[in-house]
Motif scaffolding. Structure first.
Motif: not given
Length: 266
Positions: A246-266
């Protein structure tokens, strides 16, 4: 035991770049071998984040960066990305002289250097390095070349030893980290684990002033991994995360986290 350098496909790319440009920037994930490979051809080295001298280096970089550049060439400047002033000094230096192969800059891909890297002229080569391929780590029989296949060459018929399903799974789990070579599977698995933990707990925090929750970043990563090779929407990822205790993240937060992770080419 004694360290024996294992040749990389990247060696030839680096050599070519050094013969044609004033400086070469090597980017790529942590621990994929950037520094070790560059050390093979460098004639002098400065490690920017060496605990003994990091503070002094930072000070010098801000006041007289050219000092950090003086030494036998090619000069390796390792982990330069936290000191963007180095970039301007290198750019200025290679623009002043027509000599090739003067500097090698190695560092992990960080967003901080994005704006900086765009400002390089034609005198600086940019190369990306990756962990080892199965050819480099010695796990492939190397009988058939994909390049030959793509170029339409007749590759003939070969009898290639077939790896077991177990060993294929192990190769995938180990990944191509040079540090995992010759280690047991349990030891080798610590490398990608540490890498991911590092990204979630430290790197993503260093991005900017946004506070990201490492636990949620890990959940986001887990969901991305589950949806690997699919065209999952942000909504799918969000719903997947919501199902994890039951972790709730808003769409904006998810988008933002994915962008942050993409910056590191994980």
């Amino acid at each position: 035991g004694m360290f024996i350098y294992k040749n990389r496909i990247f060696d030839a790319l680096l050599k070519d770049a050094l013969e044609s440009k004033g400086a070469v920037v090597v980017r790529g994930p942590k621990w994929c071998g950037k520094t070790t490979t560059a050390e093979q051809v460098a004639k002098s080295v400065i490690y920017m984040n060496d605990p003994e001298s990091a503070e002094q280096n930072l000070l010098t970089a801000q006041t007289r960066p050219s000092r950090l550049l003086s030494g036998a060439t090619p000069r390796l400047i390792d982990e330069w990305q936290d000191v963007p002033a180095i970039w301007d000094a290198v750019r200025y230096s290679v623009d002043e002289s027509a000599d090739c192969g003067r500097y090698i800059l190695t560092g992990s891909a960080t967003p901080k250097t994005k704006g900086v890297l765009h400002s390089g002229t034609g005198r600086i080569a940019r190369l990306s390095m990756h962990p080892m391929s199965l050819q480099e780590s010695g796990e492939s029989a190397c009988v058939v070349s994909l390049k030959d296949v793509c170029c339409g060459k007749d590759i003939g018929v070969h009898s290639v030893p077939e790896p077991s399903l177990e060993s294929l799974v192990e190769y995938v789990m180990r990944g191509g980290w040079p540090g995992g070579k010759g280690k047991s599977l349990a030891q080798a698995l610590l490398i990608p684990r540490d890498y991911i933990r590092n990204v979630a707990e430290m790197d993503v925090q260093k991005l900017d002033d946004i506070d990201r929750d490492p636990v949620k970043v890990m959940k986001c990563l887990r969901s991305l991994a589950r949806n690997e090779s699919t065209t999952a929407s942000t909504k799918t990822i969000r719903e997947d995360i919501a199902e994890m205790d039951d972790t709730s993240l808003s769409i904006n937060t998810v988008t933002e986290y994915i962008a942050a992770l993409a910056a590191f080419r994980v």
